[in-house]
Enzyme design. Sequence first.
Site, PDB file in Angstrom:
ATOM      1  CE  LYS A 198      -3.902   1.875   2.662  1.00 16.82           C
ATOM      2  NZ  LYS A 198      -3.878   3.029   1.769  1.00 16.82           N
TER       3      LYS A 198
ATOM      4  NE  ARG B  84      -7.106   2.818  -5.560  1.00 11.30           N
ATOM      5  CZ  ARG B  84      -8.217   2.178  -5.007  1.00 11.30           C
ATOM      6  NH1 ARG B  84      -8.489   2.441  -3.933  1.00 11.30           N
ATOM      7  NH2 ARG B  84      -8.733   1.219  -5.736  1.00 11.30           N
TER       8      ARG B  84
ATOM      9  NE  ARG C 138     -10.798   7.180  -1.158  1.00 14.31           N
ATOM     10  CZ  ARG C 138     -10.823   6.798   0.035  1.00 14.31           C
ATOM     11  NH1 ARG C 138     -10.056   5.913   0.490  1.00 14.31           N
ATOM     12  NH2 ARG C 138     -12.015   6.945   0.800  1.00 14.31           N
TER      13      ARG C 138
ATOM     14  CD  GLU D  58      -1.154   5.256  -3.631  1.00 18.12           C
ATOM     15  OE1 GLU D  58      -2.170   4.348  -3.811  1.00 18.12           O
ATOM     16  OE2 GLU D  58      -1.296   6.122  -2.568  1.00 18.12           O
TER      17      GLU D  58
ATOM     18  NE  ARG E   3     -20.583  -3.870  -2.665  1.00 19.42           N
ATOM     19  CZ  ARG E   3     -21.301  -4.251  -3.843  1.00 19.42           C
ATOM     20  NH1 ARG E   3     -21.782  -5.552  -3.902  1.00 19.42           N
ATOM     21  NH2 ARG E   3     -21.571  -3.230  -4.590  1.00 19.42           N
TER      22      ARG E   3
ATOM     23  CE  LYS F 112      -8.594   1.331   5.019  1.00 26.92           C
ATOM     24  NZ  LYS F 112      -9.008   2.632   4.429  1.00 26.92           N
TER      25      LYS F 112
END
Lengths: 335, 530
Positions: free
Chosen positions: B223, B228, B243, B268, B390, B396
């Site tokens: 990550k 993003r 984002r 990213e 979801r 993460k």
Amino acid sequence: MAAAPFSWINPEPHGIHIAPADCWVDPSRPVDKALVTHGHADHARGGHGQTVATPETLAIMELRYATRDGATPVEYGETIRLPGGVDATYIPAGHVLGSAQILLEHAGERVIVTGDYKRRHDPTCPPFEATPCDIFITEATFGLPVFCHPPIEEEMQKLLERLAAHPDRCVLVGAYALGKAQRVIAELRRAGHTDPIYLHGAMEKMCRLYEEHGVDLGELRLVSDADKDEMRGHIVVCPPGALNDRWSRRLPDPITAMASGWMRIRQRARQRNVELPLVISDHADWGELTRTIEEVDASENWITHGREDALLRWCQLHQRRARALALVGYEDEDD
Amino acid sequence: MDEFAALIDALVYTRSRNEKLRLIAEYLRATPDPDRGWALAALADGLDFPAVKSSTIRNLLKDRVDPVLWTLSRDFVGDTAETASLLWPAPGNEPDPPGVSETVELLSALTRKSVLTGLPKLLDRLDASGRYALLKLATGGMRIGVSSRLAKTAFAQAFAVSVDQVEEYWHGLEPPYDPLFAWAAHGQAPPDIENLPTFRPFMLAHPLEDTVVDLADYAAEWKWDGIRVQLVRAGEETRVYSRSGDDISVTFPELLDVLPFPAVLDGELLVRGSTQGGEEGGAASFNALQQRLGRKTVSKKMLTEFPAFVRLYDALLIEGEDVREQPWTARRSRLEALMARLPDSHFDISSVVEARDFGHLAEIREGSREDAIEGLMLKRKDSPYIAGRRVGYWYKWKRDPLLIDCVLMYAQRGSGKRSSFFSDYTFGCWNGDPDKGADLLPVGKAYSGFTDEELKKIDRHVRQNTINRYGPVRETEKTLVFEVAFDSVHESKRHKSGLAMRFPRIHRIRWDKPAHEADRIEALRALIRD
Ligand SMILES: [Zn+2]
Ligand SMILES: [Zn+2]
């Protein structure tokens, strides 16, 4: 040699001290001799040697602190002589049952401590009397120009309309146990609502006390004695703290209402998860505070108990002498 | 405007999400076009009227109300629009509320000059609720507990269409969304967005917390600590979206002519460097990227000093083909195959982290702080690309935060729901030995990480320990210690301490800890990794 003007009255952090009589007004800690304006916990603490207050206030304090020790009753309009040549007169403040302003006179000088007050009609207590004085010590709970309490009839209308629109639910009204709850009930009766009103257990004794002092509250029932279904389509009154508490699960799908002057501010209502804000207060709003200062027309105004800064500013703008007192222990819980 | 104001008031006081959906849906069904389209835009994204700013409202009020009384009121209420709606002097006339579309028209026509007479005229036509709704509408953010997603869901519910479809069309359309209503409310053909470079909602991850996953079913990726982005190319045009779906193309011009085919890619955005993941990691710290963010024009120097590139995670559309329904493994191989066609000056692919098992992965994650990486992502290998968050698909797994003990110095009233509490805190560390007269230097600000109960307690502490007032800010006695958690710390010229924390939040309130035992600046400085 004459003492300096008003040197006999001193605002201290824990209350207003009357030096010649060695006695305190609404002290926030136990003292030998206390003059108490009204029964709210931020004004009337237990444990004083002697407590001078109206009979109604003394009855309220007895209910709360379970003692009458040192109780000295004074009727509205009555003057009592304190040591050191100080006279104290109790004058209606229109705040809650028994609430009084205290007029203090010494050496030809007149000081009024308002305690809490309002200028609106209240079926549970006699109205505020504006009284001339040299120093006016006023509360300022709603001392900001955003506060303007609407006519109580409008708020009752809102409440009754919401109730009628949801015959399967109840409306749960959060209201302080002393004063606000009884006023809301009395106003509902005045608006023609004759159905039984259900009470949280913590309100019962105070309601009975009001009834004993001649305030008609109509038919009251306890939630603890009722079953869920009989409360559908009815009003339930509880202390604000019970609004979001487990206790309310026994009620039939309650619509959460709260009767308070703070409800004028949307975010305040949201903080309490209130769905039906009722702007009902037992304190003077901004218009009443400023009008009262004008009417009383004292040579000096001392401001305490709330948003002192704004009222101080208003006095400045209107060429009135004023100062803010920093009394500790006042919390605006009894709005 | 009356119905809209009533809707706003009802939403303010409604807790339940379902009830909010019902209220908005009912309004959308009952209100004619284009009023409902404008209202939906206001609820979902906010409308922008350049002539009306919060400062405009302040200035209008300061001409009508004493400035000191205005400021005190604003501080207490915590919201400029609400304060103004309450303080606006009652007009002599009966209210004559304009409709939503008329209001929008009038507001759009205002200039910075005409706003000073135009806005008061509008305000005079409304009651206090109407004024509140008008000012909220005029200044953009409604902030009434309705997210963009909730508004769109209500729209979907009102007309029995799928919210994912609404999301998809949304970003290709402009308020008042005539084609959207034509489709959903009037049964006409859906809006055509195929050749528009529009934003597609991101798939998001849940925090892993205590879940343990089987690496047979999940793949791990780093990550990265950038932002993003979604890179979209359609109809010969490339756009970069953040984002939240904001178009940030102007800020990153170097990315606008490097994608040679139509596609929607997820990745990213990073700046070249060697902080994250060492030399072969190839990315600078977030601090370096920060130099590039939020700029409307970008100098040559910026472009050479902080060159941006995209580290790709996923693909949504490839040359007109929608691959979102395919499992992650299939999308991943499609993405890997694409890399040969993308210039490595501006693209690379986020590598998959290989681990023997979950425990091994945990070890690898432990080491990620040394590499200044935010943590790991875990993606179920069969997961389609679905808008939003979801359960069970993506996780993460951030590395544990850094902790330091600081002392509360200043407090400020919060906004919104917290406007009556002192809920924004500035805290500091000692610049030497506090027993030898060292001072506290502010190192950060936080307004989260505590419960409502704790907030009340801190608020009381602030009120009872105020030593100075500067407008809405209170300086407190330096007695209360916060254990502050944060993700990283960087050099900063903006702060007197020379340090800036990233994502500081209150971790624990140390009522028990004496202030002189709080940490010193050196301790914080030692945690710098870039
Ligand atoms: Zn009171
Ligand atoms: Zn009080």
